[in-house]
Scaffold this motif. Structure first.
Motif, PDB file in Angstrom:
ATOM      1  N   ALA A   1     -17.040  -5.396 -16.087  1.00 47.53           N
ATOM      2  CA  ALA A   1     -17.881  -5.947 -17.150  1.00 47.53           C
ATOM      3  C   ALA A   1     -17.077  -6.123 -18.434  1.00 47.53           C
ATOM      4  CB  ALA A   1     -19.080  -5.022 -17.393  1.00 47.53           C
ATOM      5  N   GLU A   2     -16.203  -5.154 -18.746  1.00 51.91           N
ATOM      6  CA  GLU A   2     -15.364  -5.265 -19.938  1.00 51.91           C
ATOM      7  C   GLU A   2     -14.394  -6.438 -19.817  1.00 51.91           C
ATOM      8  OE1 GLU A   2     -16.610  -0.968 -19.502  1.00 51.91           O
ATOM      9  OE2 GLU A   2     -15.797  -2.512 -18.167  1.00 51.91           O
ATOM     10  N   GLY A   3     -13.844  -6.644 -18.618  1.00 53.59           N
ATOM     11  CA  GLY A   3     -12.934  -7.755 -18.394  1.00 53.59           C
ATOM     12  C   GLY A   3     -13.626  -9.097 -18.498  1.00 53.59           C
ATOM     13  N   ARG A   4     -14.828  -9.194 -17.991  1.00 59.44           N
ATOM     14  CA  ARG A   4     -15.590 -10.446 -18.073  1.00 59.44           C
ATOM     15  C   ARG A   4     -15.957 -10.759 -19.525  1.00 59.44           C
ATOM     16  NH1 ARG A   4     -18.187 -11.728 -12.787  1.00 59.44           N
ATOM     17  NH2 ARG A   4     -17.333 -10.233 -11.294  1.00 59.44           N
ATOM     18  N   ARG A   5     -16.304  -9.699 -20.294  1.00 61.09           N
ATOM     19  CA  ARG A   5     -16.627  -9.918 -21.710  1.00 61.09           C
ATOM     20  C   ARG A   5     -15.377 -10.357 -22.482  1.00 61.09           C
ATOM     21  NH1 ARG A   5     -17.387 -11.431 -25.902  1.00 61.09           N
ATOM     22  NH2 ARG A   5     -18.841 -10.763 -27.541  1.00 61.09           N
TER      23      ARG A   5
ATOM     24  N   LEU B   1      -6.001  -0.469 -23.526  1.00 64.52           N
ATOM     25  CA  LEU B   1      -5.611  -0.866 -22.181  1.00 64.52           C
ATOM     26  C   LEU B   1      -6.314  -2.165 -21.814  1.00 64.52           C
ATOM     27  CD1 LEU B   1      -4.753   2.196 -22.230  1.00 64.52           C
ATOM     28  CD2 LEU B   1      -5.298   2.230 -19.785  1.00 64.52           C
ATOM     29  N   THR B   2      -5.787  -2.860 -20.837  1.00 60.76           N
ATOM     30  CA  THR B   2      -6.345  -4.141 -20.402  1.00 60.76           C
ATOM     31  C   THR B   2      -7.438  -3.909 -19.366  1.00 60.76           C
ATOM     32  OG1 THR B   2      -4.209  -5.221 -20.742  1.00 60.76           O
ATOM     33  CG2 THR B   2      -5.816  -6.372 -19.370  1.00 60.76           C
ATOM     34  N   PRO B   3      -8.659  -4.389 -19.624  1.00 60.23           N
ATOM     35  CA  PRO B   3      -9.728  -4.201 -18.640  1.00 60.23           C
ATOM     36  C   PRO B   3      -9.485  -5.037 -17.391  1.00 60.23           C
ATOM     37  CG  PRO B   3     -10.494  -5.591 -20.434  1.00 60.23           C
ATOM     38  CD  PRO B   3      -9.135  -5.094 -20.831  1.00 60.23           C
ATOM     39  N   ASP B   4      -9.891  -4.506 -16.251  1.00 58.47           N
ATOM     40  CA  ASP B   4      -9.783  -5.254 -15.009  1.00 58.47           C
ATOM     41  C   ASP B   4     -10.609  -6.533 -15.113  1.00 58.47           C
ATOM     42  OD1 ASP B   4      -8.962  -4.705 -11.911  1.00 58.47           O
ATOM     43  OD2 ASP B   4     -10.832  -5.842 -12.041  1.00 58.47           O
TER      44      ASP B   4
END
Length: 215
Positions: free
Chosen positions: A121-125, A114-117
């Motif tokens: 933190a996952e989305g920023r990484r 799935l696509t992290p928000d």
């Protein structure tokens, strides 16, 4: 697989219809949010969101994953979770350092993450990795090396006291470790392993040998 789905169904509970809250910056260390858009009945797109609040581990010790459909809470489950959705299931699992899996597994075809928000933190990484692929790859390699070195040195030092246990000594003899690291260095290696596993968790990378041993 059938047993896994049956066990997951026992953990599944219906949602209460509440609205999904948007991600706030201060939730970075303690919340993960992922998105998945699927075509539903009639060809209309449905937006799924998986919300995991890590801070529940500090309170009750039981972390739950929450499934939202078009912004409304439709289901929740203790982890590991398996949510039935259009055309397949969403699988969610967590390690001691963060999310280890949040994938859509279609009835036919390969699972996809799935696509992290973007605010998480996952989305920023993930955004950092897209903007700086070379540096991102180097950091990933460094995380693996740090874990390999830390786990290897710990096992080497642990082998000596274990070999002195009488039943072990009788079978294989005693082992004298060539390394006896100072306490400060062992603490530094432990901290490095935590940081490395946390960095890998932000990319949803997990190895039962490396990350579990570094815990």
């Amino acid at each position: 697989m059938a047993l896994k789905l049956w066990a997951a169904s026992r953990r599944l509970k219906p949602g209460d219809g509440r609205e999904l809250q948007r991600f706030r910056w201060w939730q970075l260390p303690l919340r993960s949010l992922f998105w998945l858009r699927l075509s539903g009945a009639g060809g209309h797109d449905r937006l799924h969101a998986v919300d995991v609040r890590h801070w529940a581990r500090l309170d009750s010790g039981k972390v739950r994953a929450h499934l939202f459909l078009d912004g409304r809470h439709v289901a929740e489950s203790k982890l590991p979770a398996v949510f039935p959705v259009d055309g397949g299931v969403i699988e969610v699992a967590m390690s001691g350092y963060g999310i280890r899996r949040c994938h859509y597994r279609p009835s036919g075809g390969q699972p996809r993450q799935l696509t992290p928000d973007p605010a998480s933190a996952e989305g920023r990484r993930a955004r950092f990795g897209a903007r700086h692929p070379g540096l991102s790859r180097a950091i990933g390699i460094g995380s693996v090396l740090l874990l390999v070195v830390g786990v290897g040195l710990n096992l080497l030092q642990l082998a000596e006291p274990v070999s002195r246990i009488p039943p072990v000594t009788q079978r294989v003899g005693t082992f004298e470790s060539p390394l006896h690291l100072p306490i400060w260095l062992n603490l530094a290696l432990g901290l490095g392993a935590v940081l490395a596993s946390t960095e890998r968790a932000l990319r949803l990378r997990y190895s039962s040998l490396l990350d579990a041993a570094g815990h």
